[in-house]
Design an enzyme around this catalytic site. Sequence first.
Site, short mmCIF file in Angstrom:
data_model
loop_
_atom_site.label_atom_id
_atom_site.label_comp_id
_atom_site.label_asym_id
_atom_site.label_seq_id
_atom_site.Cartn_x
_atom_site.Cartn_y
_atom_site.Cartn_z
CG LEU A 94 -1.94 -1.17 1.17
CD1 LEU A 94 -2.49 -1.47 2.55
CD2 LEU A 94 -3.07 -0.85 0.19
CG HIS A 110 4.15 -11.60 8.19
ND1 HIS A 110 4.27 -11.38 6.84
CD2 HIS A 110 5.28 -12.22 8.58
CE1 HIS A 110 5.44 -11.84 6.44
NE2 HIS A 110 6.08 -12.36 7.47
CG HIS A 172 -3.60 -20.95 7.21
ND1 HIS A 172 -2.87 -21.36 6.12
CD2 HIS A 172 -4.09 -19.73 6.88
CE1 HIS A 172 -2.92 -20.44 5.19
NE2 HIS A 172 -3.64 -19.44 5.62
CD GLU A 175 -1.84 -16.81 9.43
OE1 GLU A 175 -0.85 -16.16 9.11
OE2 GLU A 175 -2.65 -17.26 8.59
C1 GAR Z 1 -2.03 -15.99 5.73
O1 GAR Z 1 -1.25 -17.07 6.18
C2 GAR Z 1 -1.34 -14.68 6.02
O2 GAR Z 1 -0.58 -14.70 7.19
C3 GAR Z 1 -0.48 -14.54 4.80
O3 GAR Z 1 -1.28 -14.98 3.74
C4 GAR Z 1 -2.15 -16.01 4.21
C5 GAR Z 1 -3.54 -15.72 3.72
O4 GAR Z 1 -4.39 -16.80 3.97
N1 GAR Z 1 -0.04 -13.19 4.62
C6 GAR Z 1 1.16 -12.86 4.17
O5 GAR Z 1 2.00 -13.67 3.83
C7 GAR Z 1 1.41 -11.37 4.11
N2 GAR Z 1 2.78 -11.10 3.83
P1 GAR Z 1 -5.97 -16.62 3.86
O6 GAR Z 1 -6.28 -15.95 2.51
O7 GAR Z 1 -6.50 -18.03 3.88
O8 GAR Z 1 -6.44 -15.81 5.01
#
Ligand code: GAR
Length: 189
Positions: A94, A110, A172, A175
């Site tokens: 961005l 992240h 994941h 997350e």
């Molecule tokens: C996630 O693991 C997030 O941490 C990563 O992309 C994935 C998206 O998964 N982000 C990055 O790598 C940012 N640099 P999702 O579309 O299933 O939420």
Amino acid sequence: MKRRVAVLISGNGSNLQALIDAAKEENYPAQIVLVISNKPQAYGLKRAATAHIPALVIEHGAYATREEFDRAVHAALMDAHVEILCLAGFMRLLSPWFVAQWQGRMLNIHPSLLPAFKGAHAVRDALAAGVTKTGCTVHVVTEAVDAGPVVAQAEVAVLPGDTEESLKLRIHEAEHRLYPAALKVLAGR
Ligand code: GAR
């Protein structure tokens, strides 16, 4: 009053799903009012539709410069009276202008324990480095990429025999718990 949140995605949107699910709780301090994808084929758009959340596709290829794209996104966010922005697998940088508009009100997730393994290949890089633990981070977005103040982190073990895929899956899961908790912190402030 629940805070009005938009989620920016580029792909699968499993973190978007975690936020949608968390926001269904009566006492959760935020509601997801808009989803924006820069990719028309992002599966997360289907998740938004299923949850009856308005979703927009704003394709970056349609704009001459990064900032013009960002201004279109910002206008859509203003139209929807968005207060907090969550980046969830949004794989575009961005502009400084956009970051300034959302200062202190934009989160990113992240897949590493920042400041370790910044960038687009955090899981692969962690495996290659041979670390025994990695994880995920939710941070406030600042101009420097993957470097803003940390809101929350979760550790994930790297197991013998892990592949990028198996480790990604485990990250994941972490997350999906971490992002709703971190948004709750920011929305409750
Ligand atoms: C996630 O693991 C997030 O941490 C990563 O992309 C994935 C998206 O998964 N982000 C990055 O790598 C940012 N640099 P999702 O579309 O299933 O939420």
